[in-house]
Design a protein around this motif. Structure first.
Motif, PDB file in Angstrom:
ATOM      1  N   UNK A 119       0.805  -1.222   0.000  1.00  0.00           N
ATOM      2  CA  UNK A 119       0.000   0.000   0.000  1.00  0.00           C
ATOM      3  C   UNK A 119       0.839   1.273   0.000  1.00  0.00           C
ATOM      4  N   UNK A 120       2.081   1.173   0.442  1.00  0.00           N
ATOM      5  CA  UNK A 120       2.932   2.351   0.442  1.00  0.00           C
ATOM      6  C   UNK A 120       3.866   2.407  -0.773  1.00  0.00           C
TER       7      UNK A 120
ATOM      8  N   UNK B 195       5.195  -7.187   9.830  1.00  0.00           N
ATOM      9  CA  UNK B 195       5.437  -6.576   8.515  1.00  0.00           C
ATOM     10  C   UNK B 195       4.238  -5.735   8.080  1.00  0.00           C
ATOM     11  N   UNK B 196       3.030  -6.239   8.307  1.00  0.00           N
ATOM     12  CA  UNK B 196       1.817  -5.492   7.950  1.00  0.00           C
ATOM     13  C   UNK B 196       1.723  -4.219   8.779  1.00  0.00           C
ATOM     14  N   UNK B 197       2.068  -4.303  10.037  1.00  0.00           N
ATOM     15  CA  UNK B 197       2.021  -3.133  10.913  1.00  0.00           C
ATOM     16  C   UNK B 197       3.052  -2.087  10.465  1.00  0.00           C
TER      17      UNK B 197
ATOM     18  N   UNK C 266       4.293   3.156   7.914  1.00  0.00           N
ATOM     19  CA  UNK C 266       4.946   3.920   6.843  1.00  0.00           C
ATOM     20  C   UNK C 266       3.919   4.700   6.027  1.00  0.00           C
ATOM     21  N   UNK C 267       2.818   4.034   5.681  1.00  0.00           N
ATOM     22  CA  UNK C 267       1.787   4.677   4.873  1.00  0.00           C
ATOM     23  C   UNK C 267       1.138   5.831   5.620  1.00  0.00           C
ATOM     24  N   UNK C 268       0.771   5.614   6.874  1.00  0.00           N
ATOM     25  CA  UNK C 268       0.115   6.675   7.632  1.00  0.00           C
ATOM     26  C   UNK C 268       1.047   7.845   7.905  1.00  0.00           C
ATOM     27  N   UNK C 269       2.321   7.566   8.124  1.00  0.00           N
ATOM     28  CA  UNK C 269       3.274   8.657   8.325  1.00  0.00           C
ATOM     29  C   UNK C 269       3.499   9.431   7.028  1.00  0.00           C
TER      30      UNK C 269
ATOM     31  N   UNK D 201       0.305   3.347  19.058  1.00  0.00           N
ATOM     32  CA  UNK D 201       0.101   3.708  17.650  1.00  0.00           C
ATOM     33  C   UNK D 201      -0.896   4.851  17.504  1.00  0.00           C
ATOM     34  N   UNK D 202      -1.960   4.823  18.292  1.00  0.00           N
ATOM     35  CA  UNK D 202      -2.954   5.892  18.216  1.00  0.00           C
ATOM     36  C   UNK D 202      -2.348   7.239  18.642  1.00  0.00           C
ATOM     37  N   UNK D 203      -1.442   7.204  19.585  1.00  0.00           N
ATOM     38  CA  UNK D 203      -0.752   8.429  20.001  1.00  0.00           C
ATOM     39  C   UNK D 203       0.212   8.891  18.903  1.00  0.00           C
TER      40      UNK D 203
END
Length: 135
Positions: free
Chosen positions: A3-4, A31-33, A38-41, A66-68
């Motif tokens: 996705x990234x 790996x998925x996490x 990476x994608x969200x950042x 992660x939410x933080x």
């Protein structure tokens, strides 16, 4: 295609321009996490909804971190209710700390009130919520 991947940049650019949230099931592997992070950042303007508590229903501390770390991360509870029930106090703490970013969902069918007992149960739940908002 991850996705990234750079080949998907035009897709993410379009999504970002539309301001719509993206929901997906990221998986529970490390790996998925990492891919999700990476994608969200890389796309902080895109709101993402990671289904199944981002695969972290059994690790509320990691999910809270992660939410933080990722302000554009939202999660839903579908598929994770049994995991959260293992440690209800910690689950409650996580859900209340991030209530504005948790979508309460379920993969279980919802039963429509079929009789007086169901109607009474629904009224009790609504009354309890009205009497104690946020609980």
């Amino acid at each position: 295609v991850p996705l990234d991947a750079p080949s998907l940049d035009p897709v993410w650019d379009a999504v970002e321009g539309l301001g719509i949230p993206v929901a997906w099931l990221p998986g529970s592997s490390p790996a998925a996490r990492e891919e999700m992070v990476r994608l969200l950042e890389a796309r902080p303007e895109v709101p993402f909804v990671a289904l199944d508590l981002a695969g972290l229903g059994r690790d509320p501390a990691a999910l809270g971190a992660l939410l933080i770390r990722l302000p554009n991360l939202h999660v839903d509870t579908a598929g994770s209710i049994p995991d959260m029930a293992r440690d209800p106090a910690t689950a409650r703490e996580l859900l209340t700390a991030h209530a504005d970013r948790v979508l309460l969902g379920s993969v279980h069918p919802v039963r429509v009130a079929a009789g007086p007992a169901d109607h009474l149960l629904a009224q009790r739940c609504l009354h309890r919520h009205a009497a104690h908002p946020g609980r």
